[in-house]
Design an enzyme around this catalytic site. Sequence first.
Site, PDB file in Angstrom:
ATOM      1  N   CYS A   1       0.756  -1.246   0.000  1.00 36.64           N
ATOM      2  CA  CYS A   1       0.000   0.000   0.000  1.00 36.64           C
ATOM      3  C   CYS A   1       0.790   1.302   0.000  1.00 36.64           C
ATOM      4  CB  CYS A   1      -0.941  -0.007   1.196  1.00 36.64           C
ATOM      5  SG  CYS A   1      -2.009  -1.462   1.297  1.00 36.64           S
TER       6      CYS A   1
ATOM      7  N   HIS B   1      -2.832   6.731   4.165  1.00 38.33           N
ATOM      8  CA  HIS B   1      -1.745   5.788   4.476  1.00 38.33           C
ATOM      9  C   HIS B   1      -0.373   6.409   4.236  1.00 38.33           C
ATOM     10  CE1 HIS B   1      -0.711   1.203   4.668  1.00 38.33           C
ATOM     11  NE2 HIS B   1      -0.543   1.834   5.815  1.00 38.33           N
TER      12      HIS B   1
END
Length: 624
Positions: free
Chosen positions: A78, A137
């Site tokens: 990610c 993130h």
Amino acid sequence: MNRSLLPLLGLFATVLPLSTAIAAEPRKPNILLIVADDLGYGELGVQGYTKDIPTPHIDAIAAAGTRFTSGYVSGPYCSPTRAALLTGRYQQRFGHEFNPGPAETAATKVGLDLTQKTFGDRFRAAGYTTAWIGKSHLGYEPEFHPLKRGFDHFFGFLGGAHSYLDSDGKGRDPVQRDGKPVPNLDYLTEDIARDAATFIEQNKGKPWFTYLAFNAVHAPLQATEKYLGRFPNITDPKRQKFAGLLSALDDGVGVVLDKLRETGQEEQTLVFFIADNGGPTPSTSSNNGPLRGFKAQTWEGGVRVAWFVQWKGHLPAGKVDERPVIQIDILPTALAAAGIAPHPDWKLEGTNLLPYIMGENAAAPHESLFWRFGQQMAIRKGDWKLVKAPGGALQPGQLVGTATTENAQLFNLRSDLGEQVNLAAREPEKVKELAAAWDIWNADNIPPKWLPGRHPGQRATKAEAEEPAAKVVKTGPWKSGDTVASAEAPQVGQHGFEVTAKVEPAAADGVIVSLGGRANGFALYVKEGRLAFALRAKGALTNVLSESKLPPGSHAVSARLASDGEITLQVDGQPAGKGKAPALLPSQPREALMIGTDGHSSVGDYTAPFELAGKIDEVTVKAL
């Protein structure tokens, strides 16, 4: 005619064409960048590998544009992929090699390097209105917030995973709009799509850039009956829940594309669709088709993704292109479409793909593509790929460390897309060629600024790894988000041990506590609502699963490994399951003990980090 008017008429003759030209100057295109989360290469109808989950809206992007069958991302999971996507640079250049930790424990300096300018910075400076909608993130502290990184609007959450149903995420990472918590959700995928559609509607009179980062189809597998009911013929519960997530994602993309059409902006908008990494198939069923490997691996299954570009009325439709491209190409391509000239100081490493899509350049956009992820590495040059990944040149569980090309394996992707036949012994000169190119690329990288399960600068030393058990004093209690270095954790190598915790899960899957990785370690976790315990000794896995699902609410849970290998599970003081391991752990695992996650190397039959949403506390681990 009055001769005194001639000079004035001459002036109009000079001015009018110029003003007309100004009025006719086309408006700069909007840019819509859609990112799916943990979507495997083998999903989506247009990819041609799985047919059980229709995705007509996402497929329509490929049908109306170009589908790159060798589309890549520079990170196998990610956060690193997103750091490179938003900067147009390989993330290893600025040390963003791994995910940040959970919100509770991530150090303040963990996030997208503040010296790096983002997609939002570049386009806002050019007069665009910018929005970041969905997952971040890329850091939790205020200086890393999307509103501080070039974006005018933010709706979403700051972490790596989030409940689809609970807005505050049990207090861990609330969904927010422009810095203020959102009290309630309908269903997060729908909320994200609706916010994007609203932004598009409100800004239809001026150029805009939208970074639309859905968290679907990332775990937890939370699908409402609206979506589950579409798949009565899928009998596997995990696959059915995943189907619900993907169907909701496709609907969300459809909502946004419909809004472009409704507002007359479809031909004014350059659309990209990618995934951030390959599918974590064992964990969610997200399928990678014919590719080897999964998320968090440098096999094709970890880094090759669905990769589409559409700009109706400007770029050809229905085109399939097998030339390798990568997500760092998106920024320079969008800049070119908008007429924004990149400055050399920006050090962009991607390629403007417009000439290639238009057929003006028949060459490959890149001579080589590169990867580095802890000890894993890869380079693709033409049809050839040199790679070190788990199960190949690396043992499962080998992640943190220095990547080299030593003993790397060689594959020809033209004839062996599944990376099954290692040609390194037959093609030693090709190995040398690719290894030399990777070494040159890697020379300009810096070490990772933080490591999995550790704060920036904290590294596992030889002394730490070999710390004798006599020096260990900590047995808990710990809570969700805590991380304990292996040397400071209970020394369970060649010992029986007992793990206890109090847990109130907000999801059906996730790790309660883990120590170690795929080579050596244990994990107490929840699997499809059942309590589970995994023991990994020299790579061999023993799994024990409770007979019944955990009822809703808070529970005291435990797992005990006796010296003879007997494993017993308990829930609220009552026996819940049992099994037998052939052996104890041969030595103390080197990876850190982590609460609520399994870091980046899976102990059990799931894909790390496998974070558990909910409340976890009173965790103890005691050697027997």
